[in-house]
Design an enzyme around this catalytic site. Structure first.
Site, mmCIF file in Angstrom:
data_model
loop_
_atom_site.group_PDB
_atom_site.id
_atom_site.type_symbol
_atom_site.label_atom_id
_atom_site.label_comp_id
_atom_site.label_asym_id
_atom_site.label_seq_id
_atom_site.Cartn_x
_atom_site.Cartn_y
_atom_site.Cartn_z
ATOM 1 N N CYS A 94 -3.795 20.029 -11.551
ATOM 2 C CA CYS A 94 -4.533 20.303 -10.299
ATOM 3 C C CYS A 94 -4.411 19.235 -9.336
ATOM 4 O O CYS A 94 -3.412 18.704 -9.197
ATOM 5 C CB CYS A 94 -5.793 20.680 -11.032
ATOM 6 N N TRP A 95 -5.728 19.190 -8.381
ATOM 7 C CA TRP A 95 -5.399 18.358 -7.330
ATOM 8 C C TRP A 95 -5.473 16.744 -7.809
ATOM 9 O O TRP A 95 -4.726 16.089 -7.291
ATOM 10 C CB TRP A 95 -6.642 18.698 -6.576
#
Length: 363
Positions: A94-95
């Protein structure tokens, strides 16, 4: 229950992993790891709403709301990850390697599907690429193609790539042609982050080649900036001048920018680009161009733009700007590509001979 994390360097070395980007579609479209499949836990609206809730009501409330949104999707998400991974191991990110990749990784483990996480998420990958580009040493020499608008520089580059020659399609990587008309028909230009990711991927692919071919560019292509080392290498490289008659150039420009399949939005983009040249061309000539554009006189529009605008800008395409290794006419594109390929082979051979002689002297 935790999950196994891989650092970026280790993840990039392995070929048994299938990259799964669990960020929202908007995050993925802005920048991603090449080859990654987007299987988002949250869509763009849901992510935005949770961000507002987090700021207004705190982390606990946002987590409970996220669970309510994601829980009904879990069976489908698991199946999509399993299908995307195939016989490889899913590597989720994810980020910043947080809750989104962790939660889905744990669910996959519960149902017996092996999965790993990228430590630090996409942010760690971006930082890794940025540091590499800052210290990158380009060992290949550059052969840089120059020529007026419409001579077919991109066409030559694309054909060289198809033939297996090491060549960078910088405008293709940027998704922009580098002019006021540069984005017509190409969609949204790539972000700086995505451009640098793709550029580094191509540079790694061609690492060690004696010569690397690219079209002559300035320091920017649209909104993206070229790294300094590449700009310097292009300036100090070998240079090839491509030429063509005005008629041939106009034909190519019309085929690329104004084909029969031209849509309304694309035509409006061209009108807007012409309008942006009003200060350079003057109001009378601008209105004349817009009238001819509305009347479908595309060849006339292209010819005027070449003669009165573009040809005055391309000082690097004039004899004397560089000591050109050759000058090739692209009227016959097949022949032009053959001649360019022959020049690359000649330069590669000379480079290898020089390297061999230096090796003998050292011994």
């Amino acid at each position: 229950m935790g999950s196994i994390e891989l650092v970026v360097e280790e993840a990039l070395r392995r070929d048994d992993l299938s990259l799964i980007d669990v960020r929202s579609p908007a995050e993925y479209s802005e920048a991603s790891i090449p080859g990654a499949v987007n299987i988002p836990l949250l869509d763009d609206d849901q992510r935005h709403a949770l961000g507002l809730l987090y700021r207004q009501a705190g982390e606990a409330a946002a987590r409970r709301a996220a669970l309510a949104l994601v829980a009904p999707k879990l069976p489908a998400l698991v199946e999509r990850v399993a299908a995307a991974a195939g016989d490889k191991t899913a590597l989720l990110y994810c980020w910043r390697g947080g809750l989104r990749s962790l939660s889905l990784c744990q669910i996959l483990g519960l149902v017996g599907i092996p999965a790993l996480r990228l430590k630090g998420g996409y942010r760690a990958y971006r930082r890794y690429n940025h540091l590499r580009l800052e210290s990158y040493r380009l060992e290949s020499k550059m052969l840089v193609l120059h020529g007026l608008t419409g001579v077919g520089k991109t066409e030559v580059i694309e054909e060289l790539i198809r033939r297996g020659y090491p060549a960078l399609d910088l405008e293709g990587l940027a998704r922009h042609r580098g002019s006021v008309f540069g984005s017509v028909g190409l969609g949204q230009q790539r972000s700086q982050k995505d451009f640098e990711t793709l550029l580094l991927h191509e540079l790694d692919r061609f690492h060690g080649t004696p010569y690397l071919v690219a079209e002559g560019e300035g320091r920017r292509i649209g909104n993206v900036h070229l790294p300094g080392f590449l700009v310097r290498a292009m300036e100090n490289g070998s240079h090839l001048l491509l030429t063509a008659s005005l008629a041939d150039r106009v034909r190519r420009i019309v085929e690329e920018y104004l084909p029969p399949s031209l849509s309304g939005p694309e035509l409006e983009q061209i009108r807007h680009a012409v309008e942006s040249l009003r200060r350079r061309l003057g109001p009378a000539k601008t209105e004349h161009l817009l009238t001819r554009l509305d009347q479908g006189e595309y060849h006339s529009v292209a010819e005027i733009l070449c003669r009165d605008y573009y040809d005055r800008l391309y000082g690097d395409a004039k004899p004397g700007r560089y000591d050109f290794a050759a000058e090739i006419d692209t009227a016959d594109m097949h022949r032009a590509v053959e001649q360019t390929a022959a020049l690359i082979d000649k330069l590669n051979h000379a480079c290898r001979e020089t390297t061999r002689e230096k090796g003998v002297l050292v011994k």
